[in-house]
Design a protein around this motif. Structure first.
Motif, PDB file in Angstrom:
ATOM      1  N   PRO A   7       0.655  -1.372  -0.115  1.00 21.25           N
ATOM      2  CA  PRO A   7       0.000  -0.046  -0.005  1.00 21.25           C
ATOM      3  C   PRO A   7       0.911   1.300   0.228  1.00 21.25           C
ATOM      4  O   PRO A   7       0.459   2.423  -0.333  1.00 21.25           O
ATOM      5  CB  PRO A   7      -0.774  -0.148   1.109  1.00 21.25           C
ATOM      6  N   ASN A   8       1.985   1.037   0.343  1.00 19.55           N
ATOM      7  CA  ASN A   8       2.948   2.368   0.225  1.00 19.55           C
ATOM      8  C   ASN A   8       3.213   2.890  -0.989  1.00 19.55           C
ATOM      9  O   ASN A   8       3.785   4.008  -1.398  1.00 19.55           O
ATOM     10  CB  ASN A   8       4.307   2.136   1.080  1.00 19.55           C
ATOM     11  N   TYR A   9       2.748   2.089  -1.939  1.00 19.81           N
ATOM     12  CA  TYR A   9       3.303   2.719  -3.450  1.00 19.81           C
ATOM     13  C   TYR A   9       1.816   3.136  -4.050  1.00 19.81           C
ATOM     14  O   TYR A   9       1.751   3.863  -5.268  1.00 19.81           O
ATOM     15  CB  TYR A   9       3.442   1.525  -4.323  1.00 19.81           C
ATOM     16  N   LEU A  10       0.865   3.177  -3.314  1.00 20.23           N
ATOM     17  CA  LEU A  10      -0.435   4.207  -3.795  1.00 20.23           C
ATOM     18  C   LEU A  10      -1.025   4.924  -2.912  1.00 20.23           C
ATOM     19  O   LEU A  10      -0.546   4.957  -1.689  1.00 20.23           O
ATOM     20  CB  LEU A  10      -1.593   2.828  -4.117  1.00 20.23           C
TER      21      LEU A  10
END
Ligand SMILES: [Zn+2]
Length: 87
Positions: A7-10
């Motif tokens: 989720p850290n890439y969105l």
């Protein structure tokens, strides 16, 4: 439904680009993942060119026509045609 692992890439946005339903063969306004509003099929496109035409995939009559809704927009620091994210 599109999936992801990290989720850290969105990040979430309220950008209006995600509220549009775009027609087959229309100009692609942003690179990203799009879902068909009729059947949920997803495709990934660069922010260049046009959407697939009406013959891209078949629908049952109850599913209505093909329409494309932006689900995930790409963001890039590279110049066009790669920078088309609707951030
Ligand atoms: Zn469809």
């Amino acid at each position: 439904m599109a999936r992801f692992k990290y989720p850290n890439y969105l990040s979430q946005t309220k950008h209006g680009s995600f509220d549009l339903t775009l027609q087959p063969s229309a100009f692609v306004p942003a690179g990203g993942i799009y879902r068909c509003t009729g059947c949920g099929t997803e495709i990934a496109l660069e922010g260049v060119g046009v959407f697939p035409d009406r013959g891209h995939h078949k629908h049952e009559p109850k599913q209505g026509p093909i329409g494309w809704q932006l689900v995930v927009a790409t963001v890039s620091s590279l110049p066009a045609p790669y920078l088309h994210g609707a951030a």
